[in-house]
Every structure is written in C-alpha cells, then in structure tokens.
Write a protein that holds these residues in place. Structure first.
Motif, PDB file in Angstrom:
ATOM      1  N   UNK A   1      43.893  46.661  47.458  1.00  0.00           N
ATOM      2  CA  UNK A   1      43.841  45.480  46.535  1.00  0.00           C
ATOM      3  C   UNK A   1      42.574  45.634  46.031  1.00  0.00           C
ATOM      4  N   UNK A   2      42.374  45.525  44.598  1.00  0.00           N
ATOM      5  CA  UNK A   2      41.108  45.531  44.056  1.00  0.00           C
ATOM      6  C   UNK A   2      40.250  44.459  44.435  1.00  0.00           C
ATOM      7  N   UNK A   3      38.858  44.760  44.559  1.00  0.00           N
ATOM      8  CA  UNK A   3      37.787  43.608  45.050  1.00  0.00           C
ATOM      9  C   UNK A   3      37.497  42.595  43.862  1.00  0.00           C
ATOM     10  N   UNK A   4      38.120  42.760  43.002  1.00  0.00           N
ATOM     11  CA  UNK A   4      38.059  41.753  41.502  1.00  0.00           C
ATOM     12  C   UNK A   4      39.539  41.405  41.336  1.00  0.00           C
ATOM     13  N   UNK A   5      39.747  40.055  41.365  1.00  0.00           N
ATOM     14  CA  UNK A   5      41.125  39.686  41.067  1.00  0.00           C
ATOM     15  C   UNK A   5      41.183  38.695  39.936  1.00  0.00           C
ATOM     16  N   UNK A   6      42.278  38.689  38.958  1.00  0.00           N
ATOM     17  CA  UNK A   6      42.401  37.675  38.217  1.00  0.00           C
ATOM     18  C   UNK A   6      43.459  36.562  39.010  1.00  0.00           C
ATOM     19  N   UNK A   7      42.956  35.259  38.890  1.00  0.00           N
ATOM     20  CA  UNK A   7      43.946  34.318  39.573  1.00  0.00           C
ATOM     21  C   UNK A   7      43.998  33.092  38.588  1.00  0.00           C
ATOM     22  N   UNK A   8      44.965  32.287  38.943  1.00  0.00           N
ATOM     23  CA  UNK A   8      44.897  30.937  38.182  1.00  0.00           C
ATOM     24  C   UNK A   8      43.654  30.260  38.262  1.00  0.00           C
ATOM     25  N   UNK A   9      43.379  29.562  37.118  1.00  0.00           N
ATOM     26  CA  UNK A   9      42.091  28.865  37.027  1.00  0.00           C
ATOM     27  C   UNK A   9      41.705  27.876  38.261  1.00  0.00           C
ATOM     28  N   UNK A  10      42.490  27.380  38.814  1.00  0.00           N
ATOM     29  CA  UNK A  10      42.221  26.226  39.875  1.00  0.00           C
ATOM     30  C   UNK A  10      41.873  27.052  41.147  1.00  0.00           C
ATOM     31  N   UNK A  13      37.159  27.974  41.095  1.00  0.00           N
ATOM     32  CA  UNK A  13      36.549  27.329  40.989  1.00  0.00           C
ATOM     33  C   UNK A  13      35.135  27.035  42.207  1.00  0.00           C
ATOM     34  N   UNK A  14      35.862  27.092  43.559  1.00  0.00           N
ATOM     35  CA  UNK A  14      34.910  27.099  44.603  1.00  0.00           C
ATOM     36  C   UNK A  14      34.163  28.364  44.893  1.00  0.00           C
ATOM     37  N   UNK A  15      34.844  29.292  44.573  1.00  0.00           N
ATOM     38  CA  UNK A  15      34.478  30.859  44.910  1.00  0.00           C
ATOM     39  C   UNK A  15      33.541  31.435  43.795  1.00  0.00           C
ATOM     40  N   UNK A  16      33.395  31.138  42.699  1.00  0.00           N
ATOM     41  CA  UNK A  16      32.911  31.561  41.588  1.00  0.00           C
ATOM     42  C   UNK A  16      31.356  31.891  41.876  1.00  0.00           C
ATOM     43  N   UNK A  17      30.928  33.042  41.835  1.00  0.00           N
ATOM     44  CA  UNK A  17      29.472  33.261  41.907  1.00  0.00           C
ATOM     45  C   UNK A  17      28.364  33.192  40.774  1.00  0.00           C
ATOM     46  N   UNK A  18      27.217  33.394  40.768  1.00  0.00           N
ATOM     47  CA  UNK A  18      26.412  33.458  39.600  1.00  0.00           C
ATOM     48  C   UNK A  18      26.653  34.694  38.855  1.00  0.00           C
ATOM     49  N   UNK A  19      27.198  35.764  39.327  1.00  0.00           N
ATOM     50  CA  UNK A  19      27.307  37.077  38.461  1.00  0.00           C
ATOM     51  C   UNK A  19      28.906  37.110  38.065  1.00  0.00           C
ATOM     52  N   UNK A  20      29.289  37.104  36.794  1.00  0.00           N
ATOM     53  CA  UNK A  20      30.415  37.119  36.178  1.00  0.00           C
ATOM     54  C   UNK A  20      31.085  38.362  36.645  1.00  0.00           C
ATOM     55  N   UNK A  21      32.096  38.492  37.436  1.00  0.00           N
ATOM     56  CA  UNK A  21      32.879  39.586  37.863  1.00  0.00           C
ATOM     57  C   UNK A  21      33.517  40.232  36.624  1.00  0.00           C
ATOM     58  N   UNK A  22      33.767  39.671  35.799  1.00  0.00           N
ATOM     59  CA  UNK A  22      34.746  40.278  34.581  1.00  0.00           C
ATOM     60  C   UNK A  22      34.203  39.743  33.284  1.00  0.00           C
ATOM     61  N   UNK A 188      40.586  45.910  36.711  1.00  0.00           N
ATOM     62  CA  UNK A 188      41.206  44.754  37.414  1.00  0.00           C
ATOM     63  C   UNK A 188      42.178  44.162  36.523  1.00  0.00           C
ATOM     64  N   UNK A 189      42.124  44.581  35.132  1.00  0.00           N
ATOM     65  CA  UNK A 189      42.837  43.489  34.278  1.00  0.00           C
ATOM     66  C   UNK A 189      44.297  44.542  34.135  1.00  0.00           C
ATOM     67  N   UNK A 190      43.941  45.886  33.938  1.00  0.00           N
ATOM     68  CA  UNK A 190      45.208  46.933  33.575  1.00  0.00           C
ATOM     69  C   UNK A 190      45.097  48.165  34.412  1.00  0.00           C
ATOM     70  N   UNK A 191      44.364  48.337  35.530  1.00  0.00           N
ATOM     71  CA  UNK A 191      44.367  49.535  36.261  1.00  0.00           C
ATOM     72  C   UNK A 191      44.312  50.714  35.675  1.00  0.00           C
ATOM     73  N   UNK A 192      43.341  50.888  34.570  1.00  0.00           N
ATOM     74  CA  UNK A 192      43.131  52.032  33.994  1.00  0.00           C
ATOM     75  C   UNK A 192      41.642  52.424  34.246  1.00  0.00           C
ATOM     76  N   UNK A 193      41.344  53.778  34.052  1.00  0.00           N
ATOM     77  CA  UNK A 193      40.040  54.159  34.571  1.00  0.00           C
ATOM     78  C   UNK A 193      39.083  53.771  33.341  1.00  0.00           C
TER      79      UNK A 193
END
Length: 305
Positions: A1-10, A13-22, A188-193
């Motif tokens: 599994x990728x170490x950046x995941x896209x999940x439903x917004x809710x 909220x509690x795990x978002x860091x200061x660096x935008x992952x995407x 992490x969005x489309x699995x392309x290089x």
C-alpha cells in the motif's frame, strides 16, 4: 500500500500534518504555463521543432479540457478504493468512460490543420480507429506495453488520457493522509510513474514533490532519498552545468535508476514535463553511466519491443 492515501475527508482531520502530502493540479494554468515554457525552451534548442510541436499538443489539451469539462461523482469510487487498498483512480482498476475518446477527437481535430507531414498519417489513423480499438490501445499504453501501441501514436493517446485523469483528480472528494510505508514512487491518485521531481518555492518552499505523468498531481517525497527504491546510501547528483544548476539527475547506486530533480529556487519557471523533455542531453549522460530512467515523459515514449 502507498504511504500516501486519499481517504474521506472526515478520516484525515486529526492526522493531517504541516506538510501537504498531495497537491492537485490547477487546470486553469497548468497547460498554458507548460506550453509557454516549451516555446521558451525551444528557442535556439537543437530539438526546437519538437519542443514547439509539443507546445501545440499542450495547447490542444488546454482547449479540450476547457471546451469539454467533466463532472463526475467519485464518492463511491473513493470508498471502494479505500476499502480495497488501492489508488482511487488507479490505471489498473478504474473503469474508463468514453470521455477520454471525446477529448482525443478534439485534440486531433485541432492538431490536424497544422500538423507536420509525418505526423498527419498518425492523426488520421487514430481518428479513423474504432472505439474498441482505441480502448485496447489505451489499456496497452497505460500498462506500459508501448510495443502494442507504437511510439508514434502514444503521445496523442496519452495527451487525451492525461486530460481525462487530470479532470477527475481535481474532483476527488477526499483528503490525503501520509502514513509510514514504502511504494511512494508511483502516484497515490492514479498509480502512474512520475515525470520528474520538483523542489518548490512559495508555500511549500524547500519541499520536494514528484509530478505525475498522467493525472498531473504532485505528492511529497523527502529529499535525499531515492524516489524509486527509497534507499539513501548511494545517491549522486548530476548536472550539465554547475552545482547551482536548476535541473539535475538524482541517481541511485542501489537500484540503478535516476530521475530528474528541478529546483524552483534556481529557476522559478522550471516545469516538469517541459524541462525534462528539453534536457535530453542529461538523459544521454545518465545512460552512459549505466543508469535507467525511472520516470515517464508524455512526449518521450520508447519504441518498445
């Protein structure tokens, strides 16, 4: 599994860091900026004609995405992909609609009146191809089977597929969450290089992001780590100019690969697709050092087998 995941917004909220992952693309300016950069780089360049032609393809992409907007509800797609553990718009799993073929027709129609003589037969062949034939070509292309497509057709098919995926990516209803884990080389969005990586200025000053070759999204990757295998011990940086060059190749002695890295603080106008394409001399140097390219440029497909 990728170490950046896209999940439903809710869920983020509690795990978002200061660096935008995407970071998702801004389609209002992406293509116009790329076309302008290609034209700028084409001046007095040995490959100037091809860079200028690439700019006309990018302009056709810009017009197609503007004239043929896509509105799609990806809520259920995101839920299903989250449950299955793969990227929401994965080229391996996402069921394409015919919208990309409509985009292809628009791109071809705009290019045909001014296309160079050797390109026109390629465009005509694509315009006459049946819907299922185009789907088969797209599937082969997205799977990396260039030999089944042809390096002559690939850039035009990819141009349409890329606009389609970029339109969808900007409408994903979730947020990105960074996690510990490997496999961060592919989007992490489309699995392309990636095309290349970019060290940003502005809001993300000093942060490195990989730029997707298909959906145009960018995802965070720490610096001084191989973007292909994530090892850190045998990295070297190569350039054609000086240590202050805006474009370098990051090579890895562990996996034998390299990927371009662009520095906006050295040249704020660098653009991943354009500058990667215009620096093919650096690719030749890396091949001479026996390193293999780990990225993909949408205007530079190998001939295949």
């Amino acid at each position: 599994m990728s170490s950046i995941r896209i999940v439903p917004q809710g869920e983020v909220a509690k795990t978002a860091g200061v660096i935008p992952p995407l970071l998702f693309a801004n389609l209002k300016s992406l293509y116009s900026r790329r076309a302008e950069r290609l034209c700028q780089l084409a001046q007095q360049h040995p490959l100037g004609d091809y860079l200028n032609f690439a700019a006309t393809v990018v302009e056709a992409q810009q017009n197609a995405q503007h004239d043929l907007p896509l509105s799609i509800d990806l809520t259920e797609v995101l839920k299903a992909s989250t449950a299955a553990g793969h990227s929401p718009l994965s080229v391996k799993y996402f069921p394409r609609s015919k919208h990309w073929q409509t985009l292809l027709s628009a791109i071809i129609a705009e290019l045909e009146p001014t296309a160079p003589g050797h390109v026109l037969p390629v465009l005509e062949a694509l315009s006459k191809a049946g819907s299922q034939e185009l789907e088969d070509l797209a599937t082969a292309l997205l799977c990396g089977e260039i030999g089944k497509v042809g390096s002559d057709k690939a850039p035009f098919l990819w141009a349409a597929l890329s606009v389609y995926w970029a339109q969808m990516a900007t409408q994903i209803p979730g947020k990105a969450k960074a996690e510990y884990g490997e496999e961060r080389h592919n989007c992490p969005v489309c699995d392309s290089p990636p095309v290349a990586s970019v060290v940003h200025i502005g809001t993300e000053t000093g942060l490195r992001y990989l730029h997707c070759s298909l959906c145009e999204s960018e995802w965070h990757m720490v610096r001084v780590k191989c973007s292909n295998c994530e090892q850190t011990g045998k990295l070297d940086y190569w350039s054609l100019d000086t240590e202050q060059a805006a474009i370098k190749a990051e090579s890895c002695g562990d996996c034998g690969s390299y990927l371009k890295i662009l520095y906006q603080d050295k040249d704020r106008f660098v653009e991943p697709v354009a500058d990667d394409l215009a620096s093919l001399v650096l690719d030749a140097k890396m091949e001479g050092e026996n390193f293999a390219r780990s990225g993909l440029n949408p205007f530079l497909f190998p001939s295949g087998e």
